[in-house]
Design an enzyme around this catalytic site. Structure first.
Site, mmCIF file in Angstrom:
data_model
loop_
_atom_site.group_PDB
_atom_site.id
_atom_site.type_symbol
_atom_site.label_atom_id
_atom_site.label_comp_id
_atom_site.label_asym_id
_atom_site.label_seq_id
_atom_site.Cartn_x
_atom_site.Cartn_y
_atom_site.Cartn_z
ATOM 1 N N ASN A 69 -10.331 0.284 -0.158
ATOM 2 C CA ASN A 69 -8.867 0.346 -0.216
ATOM 3 C C ASN A 69 -8.400 -0.127 -1.588
ATOM 4 O O ASN A 69 -8.467 -1.320 -1.890
ATOM 5 C CB ASN A 69 -8.285 -0.536 0.897
ATOM 6 N N HIS A 118 -3.451 7.354 2.889
ATOM 7 C CA HIS A 118 -3.877 6.064 2.330
ATOM 8 C C HIS A 118 -5.253 5.682 2.887
ATOM 9 O O HIS A 118 -5.495 5.774 4.097
ATOM 10 C CB HIS A 118 -2.841 4.991 2.687
ATOM 11 N N CYS A 174 0.817 -1.230 0.000
ATOM 12 C CA CYS A 174 0.000 0.000 0.000
ATOM 13 C C CYS A 174 0.843 1.268 0.000
ATOM 14 O O CYS A 174 0.300 2.363 -0.146
ATOM 15 C CB CYS A 174 -0.960 -0.002 1.181
HETATM 16 O O1 UT7 Z 1 -3.928 -1.106 3.425
HETATM 17 C C1 UT7 Z 1 -3.190 -2.116 4.059
HETATM 18 C C2 UT7 Z 1 -3.292 -1.998 5.491
HETATM 19 N N1 UT7 Z 1 -4.545 -2.535 5.963
HETATM 20 C C3 UT7 Z 1 -5.168 -1.930 6.943
HETATM 21 O O2 UT7 Z 1 -4.756 -0.882 7.366
HETATM 22 C C4 UT7 Z 1 -6.365 -2.628 7.555
HETATM 23 C C5 UT7 Z 1 -6.242 -2.614 9.050
HETATM 24 N N2 UT7 Z 1 -7.284 -3.317 9.747
HETATM 25 C C6 UT7 Z 1 -8.580 -2.931 9.777
HETATM 26 O O3 UT7 Z 1 -8.964 -1.996 9.097
HETATM 27 C C7 UT7 Z 1 -9.515 -3.610 10.726
HETATM 28 O O4 UT7 Z 1 -8.782 -4.442 11.604
HETATM 29 C C8 UT7 Z 1 -10.628 -4.458 10.042
HETATM 30 C C9 UT7 Z 1 -11.610 -3.534 9.342
HETATM 31 C C10 UT7 Z 1 -10.004 -5.409 9.041
HETATM 32 C C11 UT7 Z 1 -11.378 -5.252 11.101
HETATM 33 O O5 UT7 Z 1 -11.914 -4.380 12.075
HETATM 34 P P1 UT7 Z 1 -11.692 -4.675 13.642
HETATM 35 O O6 UT7 Z 1 -12.387 -3.609 14.346
HETATM 36 O O7 UT7 Z 1 -10.215 -4.824 13.855
HETATM 37 O O8 UT7 Z 1 -12.470 -6.033 13.832
HETATM 38 P P2 UT7 Z 1 -11.923 -7.425 14.349
HETATM 39 O O9 UT7 Z 1 -11.119 -8.103 13.307
HETATM 40 O O10 UT7 Z 1 -11.321 -7.243 15.703
HETATM 41 O O11 UT7 Z 1 -13.277 -8.190 14.562
HETATM 42 C C12 UT7 Z 1 -14.254 -7.791 15.538
HETATM 43 C C13 UT7 Z 1 -15.449 -8.686 15.411
HETATM 44 C C14 UT7 Z 1 -15.087 -10.171 15.409
HETATM 45 O O12 UT7 Z 1 -16.129 -10.863 16.050
HETATM 46 P P3 UT7 Z 1 -15.986 -11.324 17.587
HETATM 47 O O13 UT7 Z 1 -14.781 -12.223 17.622
HETATM 48 O O14 UT7 Z 1 -15.808 -10.070 18.369
HETATM 49 O O15 UT7 Z 1 -17.279 -12.024 17.840
HETATM 50 C C15 UT7 Z 1 -15.063 -10.533 13.952
HETATM 51 O O16 UT7 Z 1 -15.319 -11.893 13.709
HETATM 52 O O17 UT7 Z 1 -16.108 -8.443 14.157
HETATM 53 C C16 UT7 Z 1 -16.196 -9.676 13.420
HETATM 54 N N3 UT7 Z 1 -16.048 -9.358 12.006
HETATM 55 C C17 UT7 Z 1 -17.074 -8.993 11.229
HETATM 56 N N4 UT7 Z 1 -18.391 -8.846 11.483
HETATM 57 C C18 UT7 Z 1 -19.175 -8.456 10.458
HETATM 58 C C19 UT7 Z 1 -14.915 -9.347 11.270
HETATM 59 N N5 UT7 Z 1 -15.193 -8.968 9.998
HETATM 60 C C20 UT7 Z 1 -16.526 -8.757 9.958
HETATM 61 C C21 UT7 Z 1 -17.411 -8.351 8.923
HETATM 62 N N6 UT7 Z 1 -18.725 -8.214 9.230
HETATM 63 N N7 UT7 Z 1 -16.980 -8.091 7.674
#
Ligand code: UT7
Length: 331
Positions: free
Chosen positions: A286, A256, A116
């Site tokens: 993204n 970004h 990225c």
């Molecule tokens: O450009 C390259 C660099 N990339 C980035 O900068 C991306 C960085 N990361 C992120 O933007 C975030 O970590 C994400 C958007 C990918 C995820 O958000 P988060 O707030 O970190 O969520 P998480 O992975 O901690 O998941 C929280 C909860 C989980 O459920 P439990 O375990 O709390 O029950 C996940 O299973 O949300 C659940 N979850 C979803 N729920 C609905 C994960 N993805 C989804 C989804 N829809 N798409």
């Protein structure tokens, strides 16, 4: 004679027609519009659907947009850099094909890959060539067809990424405009948290790996998120500090577009009002190497000669950094 700096003198952009909305994703994986919007800021992204069309298709269209807007003669271009994490093919340069297709027949060309941060690092590369006096017109294109390695059954990644391309022209400037300073970093310890494991030279694709989806992108979102928030804010703050820029001196943050919460955290650390933060993540998601030039393309009409722009990016590898650039024209 005054010192030569490297200025952006034109921009262009392209996104494919197909719109993948949060509502459509709700029918594909276990997710919902409210979760995606509050956690990422994304509402929709563009996907290149046509068979046989790769990243070069996006890059060519973005470059042609710039050429058509400005009347630039492509034969005058000295160098074409395609910043990308999704080249058309292995072993054949995407930039070489792109340059030939747009009529840049006097240019040499190469791809630049830093996940990225590809476009940000490409800005540094293009500027160095211009500042050295070696070349006069460099077309830097950021283009990615992320949909080519996204698993549309994995809700942790498929909601984030989209396809697109943006292009900028770098030319010499003798008024002190253009790139002023850069602070670029990388740390290979981050590789395990964001990668497509199979399909490269370490682990060539096998039928078993493909069947298990190991050629798709995997992300440990939380770890990437934490590193992105800390590092993007840190480098943006550092570059402001060492150039004695206060929040009032900065006209725009060009960050970004990976997650609205990461961009907001960077803007907060810089003390910037949200009116100064370029944002189009809601429309495109993204687009990896294309986010920064697509922002410039969308905001071009609001930019004024002399505006101080702070660029910031963070991506796989890990790679990250910040660039301070003075905008060189009124459109
Ligand atoms: O450009 C390259 C660099 N990339 C980035 O900068 C991306 C960085 N990361 C992120 O933007 C975030 O970590 C994400 C958007 C990918 C995820 O958000 P988060 O707030 O970190 O969520 P998480 O992975 O901690 O998941 C929280 C909860 C989980 O459920 P439990 O375990 O709390 O029950 C996940 O299973 O949300 C659940 N979850 C979803 N729920 C609905 C994960 N993805 C989804 C989804 N829809 N798409």
């Amino acid at each position: 004679m005054s010192k030569i700096s490297a200025a952006i003198t034109a921009v262009g952009g392209y996104v494919p027609e197909y719109v993948l909305t949060n509502q459509i994703l709700e029918t594909m994986v276990d997710t919902n519009d409210e979760w995606i919007t509050t956690r990422t800021g994304i509402k929709e992204r563009r996907i290149l659907k046509e068979d046989g069309k790769g990243t070069s298709f996006l890059a060519i269209n973005a470059a042609n947009d710039l050429i058509n807007k400005t009347g630039l003669d492509p034969k005058e271009i000295d160098l074409v850099i395609v910043a990308t994490a999704s080249p058309d093919m292995k072993a054949a340069s995407t930039a070489a094909y792109t340059a030939t297709q747009i009529g840049a027949t006097n240019a040499f060309s190469f791809d630049l890959e830093a996940a990225c941060s590809s476009f940000l690092f490409g800005m540094s590369t293009a500027s160095s060539y211009i500042e050295s006096g070696k070349y006069k017109k460099i077309l830097l294109i950021g283009a990615d067809k992320n949909s080519s390695f996204i698993n549309y059954k994995d809700r942790a990644t498929c909601i984030i990424f989209g396809d697109g391309a943006g292009a900028v022209l770098f030319e010499p400037n003798e008024e002190g405009l253009g790139l002023q300073d850069e602070y670029l970093r990388s740390d290979g310890a981050g590789r395990e948290f964001l990668q497509a494991t199979y399909g490269g030279s370490s682990y060539p694709s096998t039928p078993e790996a493909v069947a298990e989806g190991k050629h798709f992108v995997f992300q440990d979102g939380k770890t990437v998120f934490k590193n992105a928030v800390f590092n993007m804010a840190d480098v943006a703050d550092k570059i402001m500090g060492r150039n004695n820029l206060s929040k009032d001196d900065v006209a725009w943050l060009v960050a970004h577009q990976a997650n609205k919460r990461i961009i907001d955290a960077t803007a907060n650390r810089m003390g910037l009002d949200e009116k100064k933060v370029m944002m189009n993540i809601e429309k495109y998601g993204n687009t990896t190497s294309a986010t920064l030039p697509l922002l410039l393309n969308d905001y071009e009409s609001q930019l004024k000669k002399g505006d101080n722009l702070i660029f910031a990016a963070f991506g796989g590898g890990f790679t990250w950094g910040s660039i301070y650039l003075k905008w060189a024209y009124n459109s």
